[in-house]
Design a protein around this motif. Sequence first.
Motif, short mmCIF file in Angstrom:
data_model
loop_
_atom_site.label_atom_id
_atom_site.label_comp_id
_atom_site.label_asym_id
_atom_site.label_seq_id
_atom_site.Cartn_x
_atom_site.Cartn_y
_atom_site.Cartn_z
N PRO A 117 8.01 -46.85 -28.85
CA PRO A 117 7.00 -45.88 -28.39
C PRO A 117 6.60 -46.20 -26.96
CG PRO A 117 5.99 -47.51 -29.85
CD PRO A 117 7.45 -47.88 -29.74
N LEU A 153 2.44 -43.22 -35.52
CA LEU A 153 2.74 -44.44 -34.77
C LEU A 153 2.79 -45.66 -35.68
CD1 LEU A 153 3.18 -44.94 -31.75
CD2 LEU A 153 0.72 -45.32 -31.52
N TYR A 199 9.81 -42.72 -28.21
CA TYR A 199 8.76 -41.76 -28.58
C TYR A 199 7.68 -41.76 -27.50
CZ TYR A 199 5.13 -39.81 -31.76
OH TYR A 199 4.16 -39.04 -32.35
#
Length: 251
Positions: free
Chosen positions: A176, A159, A148
């Motif tokens: 992420p 998140l 991500y």
Amino acid sequence: MSTVANSSAQVLTLNSRREVAERTMAFEFTKPLGFEFKAGQFAEITWIDPPETDAEGNARAFSIASAPYEDRLMFTTRLRDTAFKRVLQKTQIGSIAKVGGPFGDLTLHNNVSRPAVLLAGGIGITPFRSMIRHAAHVRLPHKLFLFYANRHPEDAPFLEELSAIEKENVNFTFIPTMTAVSRLQRQWTGETGHIDPEMLTRHLNGLPESSVAVPIYYVAGPPAMAKGLRAMLNDAGIDDDDIRTEEFGGY
Ligand SMILES: Cc1cc2nc3c(=O)[nH]c(=O)nc-3n(C[C@H](O)[C@H](O)[C@H](O)COP(=O)(O)OP(=O)(O)OC[C@H]3O[C@@H](n4cnc5c(N)ncnc54)[C@H](O)[C@@H]3O)c2cc1C
């Protein structure tokens, strides 16, 4: 302007809205009985008699960011200065809109032996949030990897939520990454830089080269991001047959 055929539209009530990242809003409608969709599909939202409109019209396509088991239909979008999005921010809770769909085939494959590698550029997270919540809820046995990419954490919707799901679902790995490292406002100990073949290989433990269980790759985001991620996968030697893409046309 209508982006998709709108044959199965229903009139729904706007239930809530909230900011989920900088310039990014999630908005929810009560899901009508009988509205069924698969995680990853999208719908078309059309304002009915909005207080203002512009040349781009009253309709937009949005991936459904909630999961099929939830009783709300949730969508998430970057706020920009268009009539559609000004209405979205100001219209009263309880206002009605036409919701058409579901549409699209960015849905998880059935073969559980093949991992799913999901690549989201920014707001492209929306179909994947639905898939990840669905997978956790029904305990899907698929191995799921979510890469991500955002500029910084403040830009990145969901998140914390996705990190929390990773702790509960052993089949889900969340990666992420922040691309504007020089301008990070809060501490970040995760990945930095764009998603690239080296990052994929490190987290997939050589999976791209493995012939045992070749992953299926899913890409979603604004067209430039989605095209870039797809080209990166091709450069890494991933066959087009194993890549599924949703471009958020309009950005
Ligand atoms: C399948 C799909 C899923 C999407 N999911 C999301 C999502 O989850 N979140 C999100 O924020 N956005 C999503 N989008 C993009 C969204 O529909 C809007 O285009 C975008 O949010 C920009 O809207 P705007 O009002 O800011 O910009 P504007 O530029 O004013 O509006 C976009 C304009 O582009 C038109 N348009 C739509 N598709 C295309 C296309 N393929 N080619 C050219 N023009 C097009 C729209 O009808 C509209 O008139 C998705 C788009 C698609 C096609």
